[in-house]
Design an enzyme around this catalytic site. Structure first.
Site, PDB file in Angstrom:
ATOM      1  CE  LYS A   1      12.216 -77.862 -14.877  1.00 17.67           C
ATOM      2  NZ  LYS A   1      13.223 -77.413 -13.919  1.00 17.67           N
TER       3      LYS A   1
ATOM      4  N   GLY B   1      14.164 -70.423 -16.031  1.00 19.19           N
ATOM      5  CA  GLY B   1      14.989 -71.158 -16.991  1.00 19.19           C
ATOM      6  C   GLY B   1      15.307 -72.558 -16.508  1.00 19.19           C
ATOM      7  CG  ASP B   2      15.796 -77.059 -16.408  1.00 23.36           C
ATOM      8  OD1 ASP B   2      15.995 -77.177 -15.193  1.00 23.36           O
ATOM      9  OD2 ASP B   2      15.995 -77.991 -17.205  1.00 23.36           O
TER      10      ASP B   2
ATOM     11  CE  LYS C   1      14.506 -79.103  -7.433  1.00 18.58           C
ATOM     12  NZ  LYS C   1      15.222 -78.999  -8.701  1.00 18.58           N
TER      13      LYS C   1
ATOM     14  CB  SER D   1      13.222 -68.320  -8.865  1.00 16.76           C
ATOM     15  OG  SER D   1      13.984 -68.546 -10.019  1.00 16.76           O
TER      16      SER D   1
ATOM     17  CD  GLN E   1      11.091 -76.889  -9.654  1.00 19.42           C
ATOM     18  OE1 GLN E   1      11.653 -77.444 -10.579  1.00 19.42           O
ATOM     19  NE2 GLN E   1      11.689 -75.961  -8.926  1.00 19.42           N
TER      20      GLN E   1
ATOM     21  CE  LYS F   1       9.874 -69.031  -9.733  1.00 13.62           C
ATOM     22  NZ  LYS F   1      10.073 -69.243 -11.182  1.00 13.62           N
TER      23      LYS F   1
ATOM     24  CG  ASN G   1      22.957 -71.474 -14.708  1.00 17.20           C
ATOM     25  OD1 ASN G   1      22.488 -71.961 -13.687  1.00 17.20           O
ATOM     26  ND2 ASN G   1      23.217 -70.175 -14.801  1.00 17.20           N
TER      27      ASN G   1
HETATM   28  P1  NDP Z   1      22.582 -76.108 -19.246  1.00 15.68           P
HETATM   29  O1  NDP Z   1      21.849 -76.360 -20.508  1.00 15.68           O
HETATM   30  O2  NDP Z   1      23.088 -74.734 -18.958  1.00 15.68           O
HETATM   31  O3  NDP Z   1      23.821 -77.112 -19.146  1.00 15.68           O
HETATM   32  C1  NDP Z   1      23.701 -78.499 -19.224  1.00 15.68           C
HETATM   33  C2  NDP Z   1      25.108 -79.034 -19.399  1.00 15.68           C
HETATM   34  O4  NDP Z   1      25.090 -80.454 -19.285  1.00 15.68           O
HETATM   35  C3  NDP Z   1      25.698 -78.713 -20.765  1.00 15.68           C
HETATM   36  O5  NDP Z   1      27.086 -78.509 -20.617  1.00 15.68           O
HETATM   37  C4  NDP Z   1      25.406 -80.004 -21.542  1.00 15.68           C
HETATM   38  O6  NDP Z   1      26.245 -80.235 -22.652  1.00 15.68           O
HETATM   39  C5  NDP Z   1      25.715 -80.998 -20.444  1.00 15.68           C
HETATM   40  N1  NDP Z   1      25.163 -82.310 -20.769  1.00 15.68           N
HETATM   41  C6  NDP Z   1      23.928 -82.612 -21.215  1.00 15.68           C
HETATM   42  N2  NDP Z   1      23.825 -83.937 -21.384  1.00 15.68           N
HETATM   43  C7  NDP Z   1      25.017 -84.466 -21.030  1.00 15.68           C
HETATM   44  C8  NDP Z   1      25.537 -85.775 -20.976  1.00 15.68           C
HETATM   45  N3  NDP Z   1      24.777 -86.817 -21.317  1.00 15.68           N
HETATM   46  N4  NDP Z   1      26.811 -85.954 -20.554  1.00 15.68           N
HETATM   47  C9  NDP Z   1      27.581 -84.908 -20.189  1.00 15.68           C
HETATM   48  N5  NDP Z   1      27.140 -83.633 -20.233  1.00 15.68           N
HETATM   49  C10 NDP Z   1      25.884 -83.426 -20.645  1.00 15.68           C
HETATM   50  O7  NDP Z   1      21.626 -76.620 -18.068  1.00 15.68           O
HETATM   51  P2  NDP Z   1      21.692 -76.236 -16.533  1.00 15.68           P
HETATM   52  O8  NDP Z   1      23.103 -76.130 -16.106  1.00 15.68           O
HETATM   53  O9  NDP Z   1      20.764 -75.106 -16.302  1.00 15.68           O
HETATM   54  O10 NDP Z   1      20.996 -77.514 -15.883  1.00 15.68           O
HETATM   55  C11 NDP Z   1      21.726 -78.698 -15.590  1.00 15.68           C
HETATM   56  C12 NDP Z   1      20.900 -79.582 -14.684  1.00 15.68           C
HETATM   57  O11 NDP Z   1      20.577 -78.877 -13.482  1.00 15.68           O
HETATM   58  C13 NDP Z   1      19.553 -80.049 -15.254  1.00 15.68           C
HETATM   59  O12 NDP Z   1      19.258 -81.315 -14.729  1.00 15.68           O
HETATM   60  C14 NDP Z   1      18.593 -79.026 -14.684  1.00 15.68           C
HETATM   61  O13 NDP Z   1      17.260 -79.513 -14.632  1.00 15.68           O
HETATM   62  C15 NDP Z   1      19.160 -78.847 -13.295  1.00 15.68           C
HETATM   63  N6  NDP Z   1      18.775 -77.617 -12.624  1.00 15.68           N
HETATM   64  C16 NDP Z   1      19.018 -76.396 -13.184  1.00 15.68           C
HETATM   65  C17 NDP Z   1      18.642 -75.256 -12.531  1.00 15.68           C
HETATM   66  C18 NDP Z   1      19.001 -73.891 -13.044  1.00 15.68           C
HETATM   67  O14 NDP Z   1      18.780 -72.922 -12.303  1.00 15.68           O
HETATM   68  N7  NDP Z   1      19.545 -73.763 -14.233  1.00 15.68           N
HETATM   69  C19 NDP Z   1      17.900 -75.309 -11.255  1.00 15.68           C
HETATM   70  C20 NDP Z   1      17.796 -76.639 -10.693  1.00 15.68           C
HETATM   71  C21 NDP Z   1      18.185 -77.733 -11.391  1.00 15.68           C
HETATM   72  P3  NDP Z   1      25.737 -79.951 -24.159  1.00 15.68           P
HETATM   73  O15 NDP Z   1      25.899 -78.477 -24.327  1.00 15.68           O
HETATM   74  O16 NDP Z   1      26.640 -80.758 -25.014  1.00 15.68           O
HETATM   75  O17 NDP Z   1      24.301 -80.405 -24.242  1.00 15.68           O
END
Ligand code: NDP
Length: 464
Positions: free
Chosen positions: A144, A183-184, A132, A396, A129, A108, A259
């Site tokens: 993943k 998703g991620d 976690k 999830s 993962q 997962k 997200n």
């Molecule tokens: P999203 O794609 O929805 O958002 C990522 C955000 O981070 C965007 O605003 C992106 O900006 C920004 N970003 C990327 N690189 C940088 C940087 N170098 N400096 C500043 N901002 C940056 O991803 P998620 O919110 O889903 O995921 C974020 C993190 O959380 C990841 O590490 C992911 O693996 C982790 N995560 C997510 C889960 C989920 O359910 N979604 C679950 C567990 C962990 P831009 O649009 O410009 O790229």
């Protein structure tokens, strides 16, 4: 901007991790067998640094080579993803799925679509993962996947064709009892919809439990969209509570505006704190009166815009800074919610100098190892992503439970389950840290608690 710091300094015993001598060959082997995969090496090292007291107490793990086996994925799938763009040109990407460990349940873990994706990123994420998912207490293994496809600037039709091509290969490896993606970064409900649609078309099966993060009308769960951000904040609320404190009146720094960040901001505001920053890869925003979440959601979700657009529309209270990171801004709690290695040593020193007392990782591995040492050395309470952001995968798993029983729970009930799960992860981290002689150390607690459960299952299942 004037900031008042209300959190009293709490004395925590700081454990500066060293790699146990017996684990050095394991890390050497991982580095040698996976050349160039720096993020994977980093993730493995970080877990191994916590396991010294465990191997001392449990020689049976070493006898059965559990740790070496855990560092080798059960299966790694790499595949070609051809698709056509709107101009009719053939485009080519690479797809990945790393099925890392299934001792506790089906693989997962999410799919990431981002140009930086390569095998080393997928393996680091898959490795994290495992622990976690183990910590979540739910019956799920770790995996993943993703692709170096960049959805930014692509039309709806292009994203759909890419997703269909990606699933045309991946479907043969999936199944509700085998491997269940979600998703991620770069993969939200839109992409999950196209992926699920193609799976259904190829297999002729409406197998709801084969992916999570689905829309509410086609098998999704309430709170899944909010879960990682909300869960992050529930975890920090438990950390505050353990020190007799709360979010009330706290200034909070959040990075990212995707997200995880959006829903972390939402929950901090609901609990009485004030988030004053957000960012994307082009820069960051400081909003001294607190981020206007409705406006940020409209800019990001409605128009797929940038945080600079938010600052422009917000007016005088907000300013956009095109270089540097949110960690320059004074705040009492820092929640990195963007990407890996986004919080470096200089940022850590700045946070310490500004009186930050809690750093909790909403993203996966956003803090560099040296930055973690600086923070912990200064007595900042630091909590790792594999515990803090586990609410996403936990919800999830709740979605899978609802799919299996053809049930659908209310928002309130699901959110309460999420809060309970985060409370129990928090408590398990602290109890385990205490048991292994490092009280208050969330990193050791998370790594050891996550590891021992998987290791025991691997022993029970024999040499497989
Ligand atoms: P999203 O794609 O929805 O958002 C990522 C955000 O981070 C965007 O605003 C992106 O900006 C920004 N970003 C990327 N690189 C940088 C940087 N170098 N400096 C500043 N901002 C940056 O991803 P998620 O919110 O889903 O995921 C974020 C993190 O959380 C990841 O590490 C992911 O693996 C982790 N995560 C997510 C889960 C989920 O359910 N979604 C679950 C567990 C962990 P831009 O649009 O410009 O790229």
């Amino acid at each position: 901007m004037e900031v008042v710091f209300a959190i009293p300094r709490v004395e925590w015993r700081v454990f500066v991790p060293e790699l146990d001598e017996s684990l050095v060959p394991v890390l050497d082997e991982v580095t040698r067998r996976n050349p160039g995969e720096l993020e994977f090496h980093q993730a493995v090292r970080e877990v191994l640094e916590s396991l010294g007291p465990v191997v001392a107490k449990h020689p049976e793990y070493a006898d059965a080579e559990v740790i070496r086996r855990l560092c080798e994925p059960e299966r790694q799938i790499i595949f070609r993803v051809p698709w056509t763009d709107d101009a009719g040109r053939v485009q080519l990407n690479r797809g990945f799925r790393v099925e890392f460990n299934s001792a506790l349940g089906p693989y997962k873990g999410g799919l990431r679509f981002h140009p930086s994706v390569y095998l080393g990123i997928v393996k680091f994420l898959g490795f994290e993962q495992i622990f976690k998912n183990s910590l979540s207490g739910l019956p799920i293994g770790g995996g993943k996947g993703g692709s170096d496809f960049d959805p930014k600037g692509r039309s709806e039709a292009e994203v759909m064709r890419f997703c269909q091509s990606f699933m045309t290969e991946l479907f043969r490896h999936l199944g509700e009892h085998t491997d269940v993606p979600a998703g991620d970064t770069g993969v939200g409900q839109r992409e999950i919809g196209y992926l699920f649609g193609q799976y259904k078309r190829i297999t002729n099966r409406y197998e709801s439990g084969v992916v999570t993060g689905k829309g509410l009308t086609w098998g999704g769960s309430q709170v899944r969209t909010e879960a990682t951000g909300y869960g992050t904040v529930f975890f920090v609320d438990e950390m505050l509570c353990a020190a007799g404190d709360s979010f009330e009146g706290k200034q909070v720094l959040v990075s990212g505006s995707g997200n995880v960040a959006l829903y972390a901001i939402e929950k901090v505001h609901q609990l009485g704190g004030r988030v004053i920053t957000c960012s994307d890869s082009s820069g960051y925003v400081v909003d001294s009166t607190g981020i206007d979440l409705d406006l940020l959601k409209e800019v990001k979700n409605g128009h797929r815009g940038r945080v600079s657009d938010y600052a422009e529309r917000r007016g005088a209270t907000a300013r956009f800074v095109s270089d540097g990171a949110v960690w320059q801004v004074p705040g009492e709690i820092a929640l990195p919610c963007a990407t890996q290695n986004e919080l470096d040593v200089d940022s850590a020193k700045r946070l310490v100098a500004n009186g930050c007392s809690i750093v909790a990782e909403g993203a996966n591995m956003p803090t560099t190892p040296d930055a973690i040492r600086v923070l912990r050395g200064a007595g900042v309470r630091f909590a790792p992503g594999k515990a803090v952001n586990a609410g996403g995968v936990a919800t999830s798993a709740l979605e899978m439970q609802q799919n299996a029983s053809r049930d659908s729970w209310s928002f309130e009930h699901t959110e309460e389950r999420l809060a309970e799960i985060m409370r129990s992860i928090h408590d398990r981290c602290l109890e385990t840290a205490e048991e292994y002689g490092t009280p208050g150390d969330y990193v050791a607690g998370a790594n050891i608690a996550g590891f021992t459960k998987v290791a025991d299952a691997m022993l029970a299942l024999g040499l497989i």
